[in-house]
Design a protein around this motif. Structure first.
Motif, short mmCIF file in Angstrom:
data_model
loop_
_atom_site.label_atom_id
_atom_site.label_comp_id
_atom_site.label_asym_id
_atom_site.label_seq_id
_atom_site.Cartn_x
_atom_site.Cartn_y
_atom_site.Cartn_z
N LYS A 211 0.83 -1.20 0.00
CA LYS A 211 0.00 0.00 0.00
C LYS A 211 0.87 1.26 0.00
O LYS A 211 0.56 2.24 -0.68
N ILE A 212 1.95 1.22 0.77
CA ILE A 212 2.85 2.37 0.81
C ILE A 212 3.51 2.56 -0.55
O ILE A 212 3.62 3.67 -1.07
N TYR A 213 3.94 1.46 -1.16
CA TYR A 213 4.56 1.53 -2.48
C TYR A 213 3.58 2.06 -3.52
O TYR A 213 3.93 2.89 -4.37
N ASN A 214 2.33 1.61 -3.44
CA ASN A 214 1.32 2.06 -4.40
C ASN A 214 1.01 3.55 -4.25
O ASN A 214 0.67 4.22 -5.23
N TYR A 215 1.14 4.06 -3.02
CA TYR A 215 0.88 5.48 -2.81
C TYR A 215 1.99 6.32 -3.46
O TYR A 215 1.72 7.30 -4.16
N PHE A 216 3.23 5.92 -3.24
CA PHE A 216 4.34 6.69 -3.77
C PHE A 216 4.57 6.41 -5.26
O PHE A 216 5.16 7.23 -5.96
N SER A 217 4.13 5.25 -5.72
CA SER A 217 4.26 4.91 -7.14
C SER A 217 2.93 4.34 -7.63
O SER A 217 2.75 3.13 -7.70
N PRO A 218 1.95 5.21 -7.95
CA PRO A 218 0.60 4.74 -8.32
C PRO A 218 0.62 3.83 -9.54
O PRO A 218 1.33 4.08 -10.52
N GLY A 219 -0.15 2.76 -9.47
CA GLY A 219 -0.30 1.84 -10.58
C GLY A 219 -1.68 1.22 -10.57
O GLY A 219 -2.42 1.33 -9.59
N ASN A 220 -2.04 0.54 -11.68
CA ASN A 220 -3.39 0.00 -11.84
C ASN A 220 -4.42 1.11 -11.62
O ASN A 220 -5.32 1.00 -10.77
N ILE A 221 -4.26 2.18 -12.37
CA ILE A 221 -5.08 3.37 -12.18
C ILE A 221 -5.81 3.72 -13.47
O ILE A 221 -5.32 3.47 -14.57
N PHE A 222 -6.98 4.32 -13.30
CA PHE A 222 -7.79 4.79 -14.43
C PHE A 222 -7.71 6.31 -14.45
O PHE A 222 -8.33 6.99 -13.63
#
Length: 264
Positions: A211-222
């Motif tokens: 979750k922390i990684y996804n916040y700093f490096s957003p992915g799987n996003i529309f």
């Protein structure tokens, strides 16, 4: 001869208006004109609403804010001879499945879509997926702590207790007491450093690293609607945070070494 192709994309996706229109256009080129209305967008939102539409503009008009955020998008096409299903899921990633009666057509469409999606849509690294990767930072931190503990040299006792007790020199006795205090403090510091190792182990196990990684490096996003500005601001913050932290770290280390040099 019928054929089926199924592909799961390893990297995370970033799906924007240009990507959606391009995928829609590629499917239209490879399917009969009379069946273009069979290209359907199925949208799943965070507020549990699900809707289907054949209009690209209807999909792109979504506000996609925090309460109506898109969490999954399926692009479907179906006729008597061909089935296409392209799934974009915010948690699972992207997957393409094509099956049909014409083998050449299946492989042709699959090749076109797969090549474009890999290069232009699914291009963000997956991040911390394997728990075994936690071993690496744990090992590094533990090694640094042990190395730091070893640099704290114990105070060598130049005076033993017999000499201190039998001597009438007050300074000798004071020096002995001071050496005992320093030795105890050194041992305490070593123990504190080494006690951090199991704490770091527990921290790395239970911390929500993904979750922390996804916040700093957003992915799987529309990247539709308000998510465009939200993701842009987050990435701008991360860049500022990274460079600011790097500069502060360099200054801190430089200052530390400078004052250490002055104290010698």
């Amino acid at each position: 001869m019928s054929a089926k192709v199924s592909t799961s994309f390893k990297k995370r996706f970033e799906l924007n208006e240009e990507n959606i229109r391009r995928i829609h256009s590629d499917i239209r080129k490879r399917t009969p004109d009379d069946n273009h209305h069979n290209i359907i967008f199925e949208v799943f939102r965070e507020d549990s609403l699900v809707f289907r539409t054949s209009e690209v503009d209807r999909l792109l008009s979504e506000s996609n804010d925090s309460t109506q955020k898109i969490k999954e998008l399926n692009i479907e096409y179906q006729d008597d001879n061909l089935n296409i299903l392209l799934e974009f899921d915010a948690e699972k990633g992207a997957e393409l499945t094509i099956n049909g009666e014409d083998r050449d057509q299946v492989f042709l469409i699959s090749s076109d879509l797969k090549e474009y999606i890999q290069k232009e849509v699914c291009h963000i690294n997956s991040g911390v997926q394997d728990k075994r990767l936690i071993i690496v930072p744990i090992a590094i931190c533990a090694a640094l702590l042990v190395l730091l503990a070893q640099t704290i040299n114990p105070i060598q006792e130049s005076i033993n207790i017999e000499q201190a007790m039998s001597s009438s020199d007050t300074n000798l006795k004071l020096n002995y007491l001071i050496s005992l205090t320093e030795k105890k403090n050194t041992a305490d510091h070593k123990g504190q450093l080494l006690s951090l190792v199991p704490f770091l182990l527990m921290l790395f196990i239970f911390i929500p690293a993904q979750k922390i990684y996804n916040y700093f490096s957003p992915g799987n996003i529309f990247l539709i609607g308000k998510q465009i500005s939200i993701v842009s601001q987050r990435r701008s913050f991360v860049r500022s945070f990274f460079w600011g932290g790097l500069v502060a770290l360099i200054i801190a280390f430089g200052s530390g070494y400078y004052f250490l040099w002055l104290s010698k």
